[in-house]
Design a protein around this motif. Structure first.
Motif, PDB file in Angstrom:
ATOM      1  N   GLN A 105      63.597  46.101  16.424  1.00  0.00           N
ATOM      2  CA  GLN A 105      62.269  46.024  15.814  1.00  0.00           C
ATOM      3  C   GLN A 105      62.338  45.350  14.455  1.00  0.00           C
ATOM      4  N   GLU A 154      60.908  43.737  19.385  1.00  0.00           N
ATOM      5  CA  GLU A 154      59.507  43.661  18.955  1.00  0.00           C
ATOM      6  C   GLU A 154      59.424  43.135  17.526  1.00  0.00           C
ATOM      7  N   ALA A 156      56.448  42.990  14.857  1.00  0.00           N
ATOM      8  CA  ALA A 156      55.105  43.529  14.651  1.00  0.00           C
ATOM      9  C   ALA A 156      54.689  43.347  13.196  1.00  0.00           C
ATOM     10  N   THR A 158      51.336  43.849  10.878  1.00  0.00           N
ATOM     11  CA  THR A 158      50.011  44.464  10.906  1.00  0.00           C
ATOM     12  C   THR A 158      49.433  44.540   9.494  1.00  0.00           C
ATOM     13  N   SER A 179      46.775  41.702  13.227  1.00  0.00           N
ATOM     14  CA  SER A 179      47.985  42.044  13.964  1.00  0.00           C
ATOM     15  C   SER A 179      48.611  40.794  14.566  1.00  0.00           C
ATOM     16  N   THR A 181      52.006  40.384  17.294  1.00  0.00           N
ATOM     17  CA  THR A 181      53.116  41.038  17.994  1.00  0.00           C
ATOM     18  C   THR A 181      53.771  40.062  18.953  1.00  0.00           C
ATOM     19  N   THR A 183      56.932  40.590  21.820  1.00  0.00           N
ATOM     20  CA  THR A 183      57.809  41.610  22.399  1.00  0.00           C
ATOM     21  C   THR A 183      58.741  41.014  23.447  1.00  0.00           C
TER      22      THR A 183
END
Length: 599
Positions: A105, A154, A156, A158, A179, A181, A183
């Motif tokens: 992540q 991932e 991410a 935000t 956002s 993302t 993945t």
């Protein structure tokens, strides 16, 4: 096997115990102050880490930061350049032992970048990092041992905000990434991507969201986008239609090695308008090359046209005029081939529109422009050289409904009929003040089965004859002169539009002459000669066949919207007297010869 298994379990237990002990005893927060001092010295801006530094070693190597701030311009009262509420990175430990990088992540939450431009021109990036400049690190000369495999579980982002506060120009805009993302991202595998963001400059607001599948080639030099679906909403008081809802779908390839971006297919939709095609952007040449090819249905631009029909803002007082700077045209090459089923640009409605053009080394060439408008078809070519603002054009129109054209373009119904028009021209300079004076045009117009509206030549002749003979003048009738054919040569030079060799033919009369229109003043001046070739009974009133052999002068003046017509009665009277004198002379000669014959 049981011995080796036991040894393996023992070693694993030792490693886990060591990692656990290290995690419990070792505290990275003790390094906050040295980290802040090092980064502050490197960037020349104060760094603050307000939250705790969290970390882990197993089953993943992880690092978390919170409440991070990087100061803006020194000695200025400004909000921080960068604020981040939370950052987290996690890397799986065990795959590293087999040279495989698995980033579980990468997360950034609630970050703000505040860019300021001061009145003196300094920006938030002025002097950034100069304090930490030194010798560049030398590249390693050791041979590569092969690229390790890697995977990103991932990414991410935000609640990210970028504020651009330009105090020098008094403008402020905000980009907010709600956002982003990505993945299951690894080379050779299609990975889902989605984003949602908004841009607001105080006048307009643009919101968009998009989804796609992203594939990175194992060689890391190609990126493929499949199934990109984007929805765009534009709002603002200056828009004729607000909100504007636009949908975009595409498939694309990015080749970094060849510096080429290709749109394998795209489709743009707005209200009832759809446009689909292909395109590309190449950066491998001296300048970028843009190619676009596509076809659309009906595009209605009437909502974007201003009340005066120009679609642009009126020029304000005090604005200087001059030659436009077209130097940007030499910074990109373009190849365009597009078509539309119909295009509405009030007051013109074009169907079957097609445009092909090229822009190369600052020279724009319209190689083909065709379509149908005002019941006719047209074709045109043109060229514009941005180096000296010179231009040339050539067009041809067939089957043109002249009345509809003149009413739409010039707000006049002076002429009706079906026409064929050819025009060619050239000029140099695009300054609005001198554009017409520098334009040279040549052409020809032929009209069949039409009428001159606003003038009844037959009635004018009868009225003129009545005045000369002392008879009562008849009441005005329909102001219209029908004709079977009309032709003329056209030219324009130094702002004067001239029509030469005007020839109008009908069963009743012929009209010949020349004239001109001063485009700037919208004033016209025509000297015509009318000749009767048939009886005027069919146009109402009694016949005046005695004028058949008399040239009748006709003058047309005034403006295009309010033309003025007049007969030169003095010249008509002189010609009539000459005609009567000739008839009397012929009668006397006949009588004289008759008497001489009797002697």
């Amino acid at each position: 096997m049981s011995v080796f298994k036991g040894i393996g379990l023992f070693l694993a237990a030792v490693i886990i115990a060591a990692v656990g002990y290290f995690a419990l005893v070792f505290d990275l927060n003790g390094f906050k102050q040295p980290i802040e001092q090092k980064v502050s010295a490197l960037f020349g801006r104060e760094l603050k880490i307000g939250g705790e530094i969290g970390w882990s070693l197993y089953p993943s190597i992880g690092l978390q930061l919170s409440q991070v701030e990087l100061a803006n311009l020194p000695q200025e009262t400004l909000p921080p350049l960068l604020q981040v509420d939370k950052v987290a990175v996690g890397v799986a430990l065990m795959p590293l032992l087999s040279r495989r990088l698995e980033v579980e992540q990468v997360m950034i939450d609630k970050a703000q970048l505040h860019i300021v431009t001061l009145a003196d021109g300094r920006t938030s990036f002025t002097g950034l990092g100069q304090q930490g400049q030194g010798e560049a690190p030398t590249a390693s000369t050791e041979p590569a041992k092969g690229k390790p495999e890697w995977r990103l579980g991932e990414l991410a982002l935000t609640d990210l905000t970028i504020i651009n506060d330009n105090r020098q120009q008094g403008a402020k805009s905000t980009l907010h990434l709600d956002s982003f993302t990505l993945t299951d991202f690894e080379p050779g595998r299609a990975s889902p991507l989605n984003l949602k963001l908004a841009v607001d400059d105080g006048q307009q607001r643009v919101e968009t969201r998009a989804d796609a599948m992203l594939t990175l080639a194992p060689t890391l030099d190609r990126v493929q986008l499949d199934g990109w679906q984007q929805a765009i909403t534009i709002q603002g008081p200056a828009l004729p239609v607000s909100p504007m809802e636009v949908d975009l779908s595409l498939d694309a390839d990015l080749d970094t090695a060849a510096a080429n971006f290709a749109l394998r297919q795209f489709q743009l939709s707005w209200q009832e308008f759809d446009f689909a095609g292909t395109g590309s952007l190449s950066l491998s040449g001296p300048v970028p090359l843009v190619k676009l090819k596509g076809q659309g249905n009906r595009l209605d631009l009437s909502p974007f046209m201003s009340e005066n029909g120009t679609g642009g803002a009126a020029q304000g007082k005090g604005e200087t005029k001059g030659e436009p700077d077209l130097s940007a045209m030499s910074q990109v090459d373009v190849e365009l081939d597009v078509g539309l089923a119909s295009l509405n640009v009030p007051p013109v409605d074009v169907t079957d529109a097609r445009l092909a053009l090229t822009l190369k080394r600052g020279v724009l060439k319209v190689t083909n422009m065709t379509g149908r408008a005002f019941d006719g078809s047209f074709s045109a070519t043109a060229a514009l050289d941005s180096g000296n603002n010179s231009y040339q054009f050539k067009n041809q129109i067939q089957g043109l409904a002249l009345l509809s054209l003149l009413q739409a373009v010039a707000d006049t119904g002076l002429l009706s009929g079906t026409g064929a028009l050819t025009l060619s021209g050239h000029g140099k300079g695009l300054n609005p003040d001198t554009l017409l004076r520098n334009l040279t045009v040549d052409g020809a117009l032929e009209v069949a089965d039409g009428a001159l509206n606003g003038i009844n030549v037959a009635q004018m002749i009868r009225s003129g004859q009545a005045r000369l003979s002392g008879a009562p003048v008849e009441e005005k009738q329909t102001l219209k002169t029908d004709f079977a054919a009309l032709s003329m040569a056209l030219s324009m030079k130094e702002g004067v539009f001239a029509t030469r060799e005007i020839a109008l033919a009908s069963p009743l009369l012929r009209i010949h002459g020349d004239g001109s229109v001063d485009v700037a003043r919208q004033a016209m001046n025509y000297d015509m000669v009318v000749s009767l070739v048939g009886s005027l009974e069919g146009q109402g009133g009694g016949g005046i066949d005695e004028l058949k052999d008399v040239p009748i002068p006709l003058k047309i003046g005034g403006s295009l919207t309010k033309p003025e017509y007049s007969l030169d009665l003095e010249s008509l009277a002189e010609e009539k007297l000459k005609q009567e004198g000739k008839k009397l002379e012929d009668k006397l000669k006949d009588k004289l010869f008759k008497k001489l014959g009797e002697m």
